[in-house]
Design a protein around this motif. Structure first.
Motif, PDB file in Angstrom:
ATOM      1  N   ASP A   1      -2.054  -5.458   8.527  1.00  0.00           N
ATOM      2  CA  ASP A   1      -1.304  -6.336   7.849  1.00  0.00           C
ATOM      3  C   ASP A   1      -0.718  -5.610   6.202  1.00  0.00           C
ATOM      4  N   ALA A   2      -0.987  -4.698   5.976  1.00  0.00           N
ATOM      5  CA  ALA A   2      -0.394  -4.183   4.645  1.00  0.00           C
ATOM      6  C   ALA A   2       1.218  -3.709   4.965  1.00  0.00           C
ATOM      7  N   THR A   3       1.950  -3.767   3.825  1.00  0.00           N
ATOM      8  CA  THR A   3       3.181  -3.166   3.686  1.00  0.00           C
ATOM      9  C   THR A   3       3.086  -1.613   3.110  1.00  0.00           C
ATOM     10  N   VAL A   4       3.432  -0.808   4.157  1.00  0.00           N
ATOM     11  CA  VAL A   4       2.938   0.655   3.565  1.00  0.00           C
ATOM     12  C   VAL A   4       4.413   1.431   3.499  1.00  0.00           C
ATOM     13  N   THR A   5       3.998   2.363   2.584  1.00  0.00           N
ATOM     14  CA  THR A   5       5.104   3.566   2.237  1.00  0.00           C
ATOM     15  C   THR A   5       4.231   4.641   2.077  1.00  0.00           C
ATOM     16  N   VAL A   6       4.724   5.787   2.636  1.00  0.00           N
ATOM     17  CA  VAL A   6       4.142   7.080   2.919  1.00  0.00           C
ATOM     18  C   VAL A   6       4.929   8.016   2.190  1.00  0.00           C
ATOM     19  N   CYS A   7       4.223   8.658   0.849  1.00  0.00           N
ATOM     20  CA  CYS A   7       4.893   9.791   0.036  1.00  0.00           C
ATOM     21  C   CYS A   7       4.497  11.088   0.557  1.00  0.00           C
ATOM     22  N   HIS A   8       5.297  12.079   0.175  1.00  0.00           N
ATOM     23  CA  HIS A   8       4.881  13.507   0.466  1.00  0.00           C
ATOM     24  C   HIS A   8       5.514  14.434  -0.653  1.00  0.00           C
ATOM     25  N   SER A   9       5.419  15.622  -0.233  1.00  0.00           N
ATOM     26  CA  SER A   9       5.840  16.716  -1.363  1.00  0.00           C
ATOM     27  C   SER A   9       7.375  16.715  -1.590  1.00  0.00           C
ATOM     28  N   ARG A  10       8.199  16.053  -0.841  1.00  0.00           N
ATOM     29  CA  ARG A  10       9.510  15.910  -1.145  1.00  0.00           C
ATOM     30  C   ARG A  10      10.046  14.398  -1.634  1.00  0.00           C
ATOM     31  N   THR A  11       8.779  13.591  -1.902  1.00  0.00           N
ATOM     32  CA  THR A  11       9.332  12.289  -2.445  1.00  0.00           C
ATOM     33  C   THR A  11       9.886  12.408  -3.851  1.00  0.00           C
ATOM     34  N   PRO A  12      11.112  12.122  -4.257  1.00  0.00           N
ATOM     35  CA  PRO A  12      11.524  12.200  -5.602  1.00  0.00           C
ATOM     36  C   PRO A  12      10.777  10.957  -6.413  1.00  0.00           C
ATOM     37  N   ASP A  13      10.530  11.558  -7.695  1.00  0.00           N
ATOM     38  CA  ASP A  13      10.111  10.460  -8.629  1.00  0.00           C
ATOM     39  C   ASP A  13       8.553   9.784  -8.003  1.00  0.00           C
ATOM     40  N   LEU A  14       7.612  10.707  -7.423  1.00  0.00           N
ATOM     41  CA  LEU A  14       6.484  10.081  -7.095  1.00  0.00           C
ATOM     42  C   LEU A  14       5.813   8.885  -7.906  1.00  0.00           C
TER      43      LEU A  14
ATOM     44  N   ALA B   1       0.864  -1.195   0.049  1.00  0.00           N
ATOM     45  CA  ALA B   1       0.046  -0.052  -0.095  1.00  0.00           C
ATOM     46  C   ALA B   1       0.823   1.371   0.036  1.00  0.00           C
ATOM     47  N   VAL B   2       0.436   2.196  -0.828  1.00  0.00           N
ATOM     48  CA  VAL B   2       1.256   3.405  -0.810  1.00  0.00           C
ATOM     49  C   VAL B   2       0.156   4.615  -0.398  1.00  0.00           C
ATOM     50  N   VAL B   3       0.382   5.302   0.463  1.00  0.00           N
ATOM     51  CA  VAL B   3      -0.381   6.596   1.123  1.00  0.00           C
ATOM     52  C   VAL B   3       0.337   8.012   0.248  1.00  0.00           C
TER      53      VAL B   3
ATOM     54  N   ALA C   1       2.232   0.326  -5.880  1.00  0.00           N
ATOM     55  CA  ALA C   1       1.195   0.235  -4.887  1.00  0.00           C
ATOM     56  C   ALA C   1       0.082  -0.988  -5.622  1.00  0.00           C
ATOM     57  N   GLU C   2      -0.160  -1.725  -4.695  1.00  0.00           N
ATOM     58  CA  GLU C   2      -1.628  -2.681  -5.038  1.00  0.00           C
ATOM     59  C   GLU C   2      -2.681  -1.903  -4.664  1.00  0.00           C
ATOM     60  N   VAL C   3      -2.554  -1.159  -3.380  1.00  0.00           N
ATOM     61  CA  VAL C   3      -3.426  -0.398  -3.074  1.00  0.00           C
ATOM     62  C   VAL C   3      -3.069   1.194  -3.052  1.00  0.00           C
ATOM     63  N   LEU C   4      -3.530   2.181  -3.425  1.00  0.00           N
ATOM     64  CA  LEU C   4      -2.977   3.507  -3.555  1.00  0.00           C
ATOM     65  C   LEU C   4      -4.068   4.119  -3.007  1.00  0.00           C
TER      66      LEU C   4
ATOM     67  N   GLY D   1      -3.398  11.146   5.926  1.00  0.00           N
ATOM     68  CA  GLY D   1      -2.178  10.442   5.693  1.00  0.00           C
ATOM     69  C   GLY D   1      -1.556   9.662   6.718  1.00  0.00           C
ATOM     70  N   LYS D   2      -1.198   9.980   7.890  1.00  0.00           N
ATOM     71  CA  LYS D   2      -0.251   9.417   8.980  1.00  0.00           C
ATOM     72  C   LYS D   2      -1.424   8.253   9.513  1.00  0.00           C
ATOM     73  N   PRO D   3      -2.627   8.794   9.902  1.00  0.00           N
ATOM     74  CA  PRO D   3      -3.454   7.837  10.631  1.00  0.00           C
ATOM     75  C   PRO D   3      -3.850   6.774   9.744  1.00  0.00           C
TER      76      PRO D   3
END
Length: 283
Positions: free
Chosen positions: A182-195, A161-163, A202-205, A171-173
């Motif tokens: 039990d998802a594997t989670v990545t959190v992106c934001h304004s400073r994430t390179p190559d969003l 999963a990518v948020v 992501a299988e779940v975005l 975002g955080k909650p």
């Protein structure tokens, strides 16, 4: 390929049914659930949400009150209003509407809200309990994302999963709620390179950045589940999301619409949280 539409209408109706049943039990005990909203902004998206809450509470029979404060109100005054509502036994749920005046922060003001009445998860104590896996009200929008996935039979266990977005409101909650499932989670934001390179994994975005049309077809893995949390008001007064639905619907396997997706579930979830808080107060 056209994405399956993850509409929120029936999911919201299911939550309202649960709230109505609980309200009937409360009425038999002589209790009227009351939701209080504190607003210190002229933001049109916020105004739209408060209007929808007024309509929704009236339909269910939940008492509703709004404290409208100037958008330049000092943080100490807003804190005092929230503290007064927390001390009012007739109030069961408290919502601090965002955005906040300059210089005010959600953790600072949310600390004034009694966690037992914190139906939108604004208190640092509520957020800390959420992180620790203890019972607490999560922000209603974050809860709504999971409710929508559950209603449509979409499991996140073991999935990537990518948020997009790291706010305390969504975002955080929502990342914590996904981790708890039990998802594997990545959190992106304004400073994430190559969003796009990250979101395509992501299988779940979950798009919760508050930037209209940010997520396009290039950001989406073929067949992915895409949840659009964005609600921005356009020039003609309509709502639009963070996802460019026209392009993404040709790539994704499922997509929640705006309006008609997470937003309707959010409102119903907040009402159910209010009724739950009222029921707990009577014990």
């Amino acid at each position: 390929m056209t994405a399956r539409s993850l509409t929120g209408k029936d999911a919201a109706a299911q939550l309202r049914t649960a709230a109505t049943q609980a309200l009937t039990e409360l009425a038999a005990a002589g209790i009227s659930a009351r939701l209080a909203v504190v607003v210190a902004t002229k933001d049109e998206s916020a105004a739209w949400y408060v209007r929808s809450l007024r309509t929704a509470t009236a339909r269910l029979g939940i008492e509703f009150e709004v404290s409208e404060l100037p958008p330049d109100m000092a943080a100490a005054r807003i804190y005092g209003e929230l503290a007064a509502l927390s001390a009012d036994a007739a109030v069961h749920g408290i919502l601090l509407q965002t955005p906040l005046p300059a210089g005010a922060t959600l953790p600072e003001l949310g600390a004034a809200i009694d966690p037992a009445k914190d139906v939108d998860g604004a208190s640092p104590l509520s957020l800390g309990r959420l992180l620790a896996g203890l019972p607490a009200f999560a922000p209603a929008t974050a809860q709504a994302v999971l409710e929508l996935l559950d209603f449509h039979g979409i499991s996140v266990a073991g999935r990537r999963a990518v948020v997009v977005g790291r706010s305390l409101v969504v975002g955080k909650p929502v990342a914590q709620l996904l981790l708890a499932r039990d998802a594997t989670v990545t959190v992106c934001h304004s400073r994430t390179p190559d969003l796009a390179a990250v979101t395509r994994e992501a299988e779940v975005l979950v798009a919760a950045a508050g930037r209209p049309g940010l997520i396009t077809a290039e950001h989406v893995r073929p067949g992915a589940v895409v949840i659009d949390v964005g609600t921005s008001v356009t020039a003609d007064g309509s709502l639009t999301g963070d996802v460019d639905a026209a392009s993404v619907s040709e790539v994704a396997g499922a997509l929640s619409p705006v309006p008609g997706g997470v937003g309707s579930v959010t409102t119903a979830q907040l009402l159910l949280n209010t009724v739950t808080a009222a029921a707990r107060s009577s014990r």
